[in-house]
Design a protein around this motif. Structure first.
Motif, PDB file in Angstrom:
ATOM      1  N   VAL A  20       0.842  -1.202   0.000  1.00  0.00           N
ATOM      2  CA  VAL A  20       0.000   0.000   0.000  1.00  0.00           C
ATOM      3  C   VAL A  20       0.877   1.252   0.000  1.00  0.00           C
ATOM      4  O   VAL A  20       0.637   2.205  -0.745  1.00  0.00           O
ATOM      5  N   THR A  21       1.900   1.232   0.844  1.00  0.00           N
ATOM      6  CA  THR A  21       2.799   2.376   0.919  1.00  0.00           C
ATOM      7  C   THR A  21       3.441   2.665  -0.433  1.00  0.00           C
ATOM      8  O   THR A  21       3.484   3.806  -0.897  1.00  0.00           O
ATOM      9  N   ASP A  22       3.907   1.578  -1.068  1.00  0.00           N
ATOM     10  CA  ASP A  22       4.532   1.742  -2.390  1.00  0.00           C
ATOM     11  C   ASP A  22       3.554   2.361  -3.375  1.00  0.00           C
ATOM     12  O   ASP A  22       3.910   3.210  -4.188  1.00  0.00           O
ATOM     13  N   LYS A  23       2.316   1.892  -3.271  1.00  0.00           N
ATOM     14  CA  LYS A  23       1.298   2.363  -4.202  1.00  0.00           C
ATOM     15  C   LYS A  23       1.084   3.877  -4.034  1.00  0.00           C
ATOM     16  O   LYS A  23       1.064   4.628  -5.000  1.00  0.00           O
ATOM     17  N   VAL A  24       0.976   4.298  -2.779  1.00  0.00           N
ATOM     18  CA  VAL A  24       0.755   5.717  -2.526  1.00  0.00           C
ATOM     19  C   VAL A  24       1.994   6.516  -2.941  1.00  0.00           C
ATOM     20  O   VAL A  24       1.893   7.563  -3.578  1.00  0.00           O
ATOM     21  N   ARG A  25       3.152   5.976  -2.604  1.00  0.00           N
ATOM     22  CA  ARG A  25       4.382   6.685  -2.984  1.00  0.00           C
ATOM     23  C   ARG A  25       4.566   6.712  -4.492  1.00  0.00           C
ATOM     24  O   ARG A  25       5.105   7.661  -5.050  1.00  0.00           O
ATOM     25  N   GLY A  26       4.076   5.643  -5.160  1.00  0.00           N
ATOM     26  CA  GLY A  26       4.223   5.551  -6.607  1.00  0.00           C
ATOM     27  C   GLY A  26       3.433   6.618  -7.338  1.00  0.00           C
ATOM     28  O   GLY A  26       3.642   6.856  -8.525  1.00  0.00           O
ATOM     29  N   LEU A  27       2.518   7.264  -6.640  1.00  0.00           N
ATOM     30  CA  LEU A  27       1.734   8.314  -7.273  1.00  0.00           C
ATOM     31  C   LEU A  27       2.576   9.555  -7.534  1.00  0.00           C
ATOM     32  O   LEU A  27       2.179  10.436  -8.276  1.00  0.00           O
ATOM     33  N   GLY A  28       3.716   9.647  -6.923  1.00  0.00           N
ATOM     34  CA  GLY A  28       4.548  10.839  -7.039  1.00  0.00           C
ATOM     35  C   GLY A  28       4.976  11.241  -5.654  1.00  0.00           C
ATOM     36  O   GLY A  28       4.780  10.495  -4.693  1.00  0.00           O
ATOM     37  N   SER A  29       5.560  12.424  -5.572  1.00  0.00           N
ATOM     38  CA  SER A  29       5.986  12.848  -4.241  1.00  0.00           C
ATOM     39  C   SER A  29       5.425  14.228  -3.936  1.00  0.00           C
ATOM     40  O   SER A  29       5.134  15.014  -4.832  1.00  0.00           O
ATOM     41  N   ASN A  30       5.241  14.490  -2.657  1.00  0.00           N
ATOM     42  CA  ASN A  30       4.734  15.776  -2.151  1.00  0.00           C
ATOM     43  C   ASN A  30       3.385  16.137  -2.766  1.00  0.00           C
ATOM     44  O   ASN A  30       3.185  17.253  -3.233  1.00  0.00           O
ATOM     45  N   LEU A  31       2.481  15.181  -2.767  1.00  0.00           N
ATOM     46  CA  LEU A  31       1.195  15.395  -3.427  1.00  0.00           C
ATOM     47  C   LEU A  31       0.077  15.625  -2.420  1.00  0.00           C
ATOM     48  O   LEU A  31       0.096  15.098  -1.309  1.00  0.00           O
TER      49      LEU A  31
END
Lengths: 248, 418
Positions: free
Chosen positions: B49-60
């Motif tokens: 899940v963490t990877d998925k959220v991080r995979g969206l980009g950064s500082n979003l």
């Protein structure tokens, strides 16, 4: 030196009090070789257990080498057994599967002694089974097992060895060997040896025989003239002492 | 009695009954192994899940319409958020910390080309999308402002879609793809102007499996995307800020502005990546706890097995205890001996269990087990240390009562036992 005064042991079975020992007075000097005889149920085992610090009397005082044993805690008694008393049992009571040398080392382990191996070898040599030290109990004959047990009793250099029918499980010839070993230890090392037995010929090796019946000492005398190697030499001092005075 | 002797005695005692010792140990091995493996699975899910959220980009920061429902049916399209909201946020004077804003909508679609028909997700986005999401085209270009102003029928394919329809990215360029909606009743032909880079399938949602069109194209040509006021709705506004430390303050500022624009109606949600993460982590932490609890039960059962065997052992070795006491063992010596025996079983079982658990986690990692997404496992040092500590504690806890019983045996009684 052992001094029992007014020792009683009363077992309670429900509401019934069963006396196993009644008011026993007994003095044993250092270096004595004596047998306790009596029919079964006479209280001789109870006396043995109290003498060996395995049990505490219900009443009376027990003084061992200047220490009042009857007031001691279990752990304190364990230490007294470890340092002053060696046990030899009818059924040898060796630990299963342990080589002889480790059997003999056992009391030294609980003492936290150094040089355990050396002391154990010496004890095995003293009873003539040093060549069997890696053998387990199942690989030893009855006589050899009892010698290992004697070595275990001996290894802590005790002042007294308590032997509960030590020849009961042995044939006549082996019994004689074992008794001669005890005799030798008694003579050479001045170790007090106390026997419980019902065999007169075994008792005959000793130099003092105490008869016990119904929880009381009925007779206390040297063995008869028929006893081989029995030279009554120990004059028993019966002068009663006040129970509380402990020699320094 | 010296500890070394105690250890030696204990090892010897355990060695005399190897089958029993190993079976007892097995209970602990299974318990500890299960704890390690299941916690690893839980942690793996968390990491996914963490990877998925991080995979969206950064500082979003994500702004979404608050979910509305009509007669209990969730109404996805009746949203309150418009592209005008996005434009208002894209204001460097007012929000210097915002480096990019992109609005997007999504719909399910069928992409049809070369007689191949694939179900995929249509993402209608503005030209800022690649910069904000850090997700760039590999071939060609993304939709641009000119596409937007002309409502051009152009599309950018995700890598997976391009491969499925045309074999590879290069041959997809310039081709025509028909995107059909509502079961094929509405459909338009789009020209492929670009193919996105491959993000890989490590994260559990496949971002390669989508097609992009200009947001205005979707809004203008598909009427049901408009709300009753004629405004063009979006399903998400993504805001990228300069530094992660600015996420919190920006979130507040964005919320204020949008409240103002929506006349005080809180008909939207503003979430930072951290908010998404913590929400997701709450779920996976509960899952991990649940798994650990189940595994913990087997550990306790193993501990009861230890206690059982130790009680049997004390009974069997009553005579030995009597002999040891006769030659001078104190209560503490006997207690220690049996506690150490229990501890050896549990600690050794714990070590084997840890190894087994790690191996099981390794083996399970990447397997599908019939599901759509591969299982991820993460073995954490904390779980290893904890499992080891717990197994030792179990040895102590379940070993101490039998040991206490042994230490309290009366030597005379014990010697009399056959």
């Amino acid at each position: 030196m052992i001094r029992l005064r007014g020792i009683s042991k009363i077992y309670r079975a429900g509401d019934v009090a069963v006396p196993a020992l009644l008011d026993v007075d007994l003095d044993i000097e250092d270096g004595e070789f004596l047998a306790i005889m009596g029919p079964s149920g006479s209280g001789k085992s109870t006396l043995m257990n109290i003498l060996g610090c395995l049990d505490r009397p219900t009443r009376g005082t027990y003084e061992l080498d200047g220490h009042f044993v009857h007031t001691m805690s279990d752990d304190h008694l364990a230490r007294v057994r470890n340092r002053r008393i060696g046990f030899v049992f009818q059924s040898f009571n060796l630990l299963p599967r342990l080589p002889a040398i480790d059997q003999v080392e056992l009391p030294l382990i609980y003492r936290g002694a150094r040089n355990r191996r050396r002391l154990a070898i010496r004890a095995l040599e003293a009873v003539g089974v040093a060549d069997r030290m890696q053998h387990r109990p199942t690989q030893l004959s009855g006589g050899q097992q009892q010698r290992v047990a004697i070595a275990r009793a001996l290894v802590t250099n005790p002042t007294m060895i308590m032997a509960d029918e030590p020849t009961g499980a042995l044939d006549t010839k082996t019994s004689g060997d074992v008794m001669r070993t005890f005799d030798q230890l008694n003579r050479e090392r001045n170790i007090t040896i106390v026997f419980v037995t019902h065999e007169p010929e075994v008792a005959a090796y000793t130099r003092r025989i105490i008869h016990i019946r119904d929880g009381r000492i009925t007779d206390d005398s040297p063995p008869g003239q028929t006893a081989p190697a029995a030279t009554p030499r120990q004059a028993v001092d019966w002068a009663p002492l006040p129970p509380d005075t402990a020699p320094a | 009695m010296i500890l070394v002797d105690t250890l030696r005695t204990a090892v010897r005692a355990l060695g005399t009954n190897k089958l029993r010792t190993s079976l007892t140990m097995l209970g602990i091995v299974i318990g500890v192994g299960a704890v390690i493996a299941l916690i690893a699975a839980g942690r793996g899910a968390q990491k996914g899940v963490t990877d998925k959220v991080r995979g969206l980009g950064s500082n979003l920061i994500f702004v979404r319409p608050a979910q509305t429902s009509q007669a209990g049916v969730q109404n996805v399209l009746a949203t309150s958020l418009t592209s005008a909201d996005g434009d208002a946020l894209n204001n460097p004077q007012q929000f210097p910390q915002i480096v990019g804003v992109t609005s997007q909508s999504a719909a399910a679609t069928q992409a049809i080309a070369n007689g191949v028909n694939v179900s995929t997700t249509l993402t209608a986005a503005d030209p800022n999308y690649p910069a904000v999401r850090n997700f760039l085209p590999a071939v060609g270009r993304f939709v641009d402002y000119q596409d937007g102003s002309t409502n051009a029928l152009v599309t950018v394919l995700g890598a997976t879609v391009a491969t499925e329809l045309f074999g590879d990215a290069q041959s997809a360029m310039g081709q025509t793809v028909r995107l059909a909606f509502a079961g094929g009743e509405i459909g338009f032909n789009f020209r492929v102007v670009g193919v996105m880079q491959t993000l890989g399938s490590s994260s559990s949602t496949n971002q390669d499996d989508q097609v992009f069109v200009p947001l205005t194209t979707l809004q203008s040509r598909i009427r049901f995307l408009r709300n009753p006021l004629g405004q063009t709705n979006v399903q998400q506004i993504t805001i990228k800020v300069n530094k992660s430390s600015q996420l919190g303050s920006t979130k507040t500022a964005v919320t204020q502005l949008l409240l103002q624009r929506h006349n005080g109606a809180q008909d939207f949600t503003v979430q930072t990546q951290d908010d998404l993460l913590s929400a997701a982590n709450d779920v996976s932490r509960t899952l991990t706890l649940l798994l650990a609890a189940i595994a913990g039960i087997s550990l306790v059962v193993g501990g009861i097995g230890i206690m059982n065997i130790m009680l049997v052992s004390v009974t069997e070795r009553t005579r030995e205890i009597g002999i040891r006491k006769a030659v001078g063992a104190r209560r503490g010596d006997i207690l220690l001996q049996f506690v150490v025996e229990a501890l050896i079983v549990t600690v050794a079982g714990g070590v084997i269990g840890i190894v087994t658990g790690i191996l099981a986690a390794r083996l399970a990692s990447g397997q599908n087990f019939g599901g759509s997404t591969p299982v991820q496992t993460v073995v954490t040092p904390v779980s290893i240390v904890a499992a080891f500590g717990v197994s030792a504690a179990i040895g102590l806890f379940f070993g101490i009562y039998p040991a206490f019983r042994a230490s309290r045996l009366d030597p005379i009684e014990a010697l009399r036992t056959e």
